[in-house]
Design an enzyme around this catalytic site. Structure first.
Site, PDB file in Angstrom:
ATOM      1  CE  LYS A   1      -3.611  -2.217   2.820  1.00 48.36           C
ATOM      2  NZ  LYS A   1      -2.806  -3.234   3.534  1.00 48.36           N
TER       3      LYS A   1
ATOM      4  CG  HIS B   1      -2.904   2.661   3.574  1.00 50.88           C
ATOM      5  ND1 HIS B   1      -1.798   2.214   4.260  1.00 50.88           N
ATOM      6  CD2 HIS B   1      -3.967   2.183   4.259  1.00 50.88           C
ATOM      7  CE1 HIS B   1      -2.183   1.490   5.304  1.00 50.88           C
ATOM      8  NE2 HIS B   1      -3.492   1.460   5.332  1.00 50.88           N
TER       9      HIS B   1
END
Length: 269
Positions: free
Chosen positions: A65, A96
């Site tokens: 992420k 994210h």
């Protein structure tokens, strides 16, 4: 390149960058977890990399992420993650958090700019699939209206009593896979009488009920445990929840959540 994603993943949030984490990931893969989910903000990529480098890379589905502070340096951040994880590519790379409108008036433009850079990662071969995390419907709408490559995944908080049905329905209608973070609500769901009731009915653990419920809702749960027996138990999902019990779980009232709302976040929006 939508290569096959396993129906359950192993999460790594709160695991430290240590030999203990390397062992936990090694144990998880040995138990049968092929989807390993991490993030640069977890600060444990190197320890995870030591574990996954011992296995056939083609059999693993490795997901990373992008953290918010790297929005202007997506390629460099991704390359660092790949290097830390000691693998040649990522199967999935997620944004994210979306830019929060509580912080940024131009949140849609920020998300679009980040996504454009992520699309280039796919073109370069560094990443096979790209997706988002914690995106709400209007944030997805704004992104999809400007992107060339639609998100493959949206990873959201999802557990009994907090289904986020509007987001799930939107994603299903747009052929976006839902992954569930905190499918056990950090263990709190396992103590709820409603979950225990269904678990006793099937002779299964509350965790198994929550995970099977996710899967039968076509949601991929990301679960974590440091205990090998629990790892194995969480993969032992060879049963079917009956329609009445699925309806019961799907219609549970609000049972708590993290409270993190991507539109109102100011801490890391």
């Amino acid at each position: 390149m939508n290569n096959i994603m396993p129906s359950i993943g192993f999460g790594t949030w709160k695991l430290k960058n240590s030999s203990d984490t390397t062992k936990i990931i090694t144990d998880a893969i040995s138990c049968g977890y092929m989807l390993i989910d991490t993030a640069s903000s977890y600060l444990n990529e190197e320890a995870i990399g030591k574990a996954i480098s011992a296995y056939d890379r083609s059999k693993l589905f490795v997901s990373g992420k992008l953290w918010n502070t790297d929005r202007n340096n997506v390629t460099e951040a991704c390359e660092k993650t790949i290097s830390n994880l000691n693998c040649e590519y990522l199967d999935l790379y997620l944004m994210h958090w979306p830019a929060s409108k509580a912080v940024h008036d131009n949140w849609a433009e920020i998300n679009s700019s980040v996504w454009y850079q992520m699309e280039n990662l796919v073109k370069s071969g560094k990443v096979r699939n790209i997706g988002v995390s914690n995106f709400k419907n209007n944030q997805l709408d704004a992104l999809i209206n400007t992107c060339s490559l639609k998100p493959y995944v949206n990873q959201i908080e999802f557990h009994p009593g907090f289904m986020q049905k509007e987001i799930v329905d939107y994603c299903k209608n747009n052929e976006i896979i839902i992954q569930a973070w905190s499918p056990l609500r950090s263990g709190r769901a396992l103590k709820k009488k409603e979950i225990i009731f269904i678990a006793e009915k099937y002779g299964r653990s509350p965790a198994q009920i929550c995970l099977k419920w996710c899967i039968q809702n076509s949601v991929i749960p990301i679960v974590k445990s440091a205990n090998i027996e629990r790892m194995k138990s969480n993969l032992s999902l060879d049963f079917i929840l009956k329609k009445d019990d699925m309806d019961y779980l799907n219609n549970l009232p609000y049972m708590g959540s993290s409270g993190l709302d991507s539109e109102t976040l100011t801490l890391f929006g």
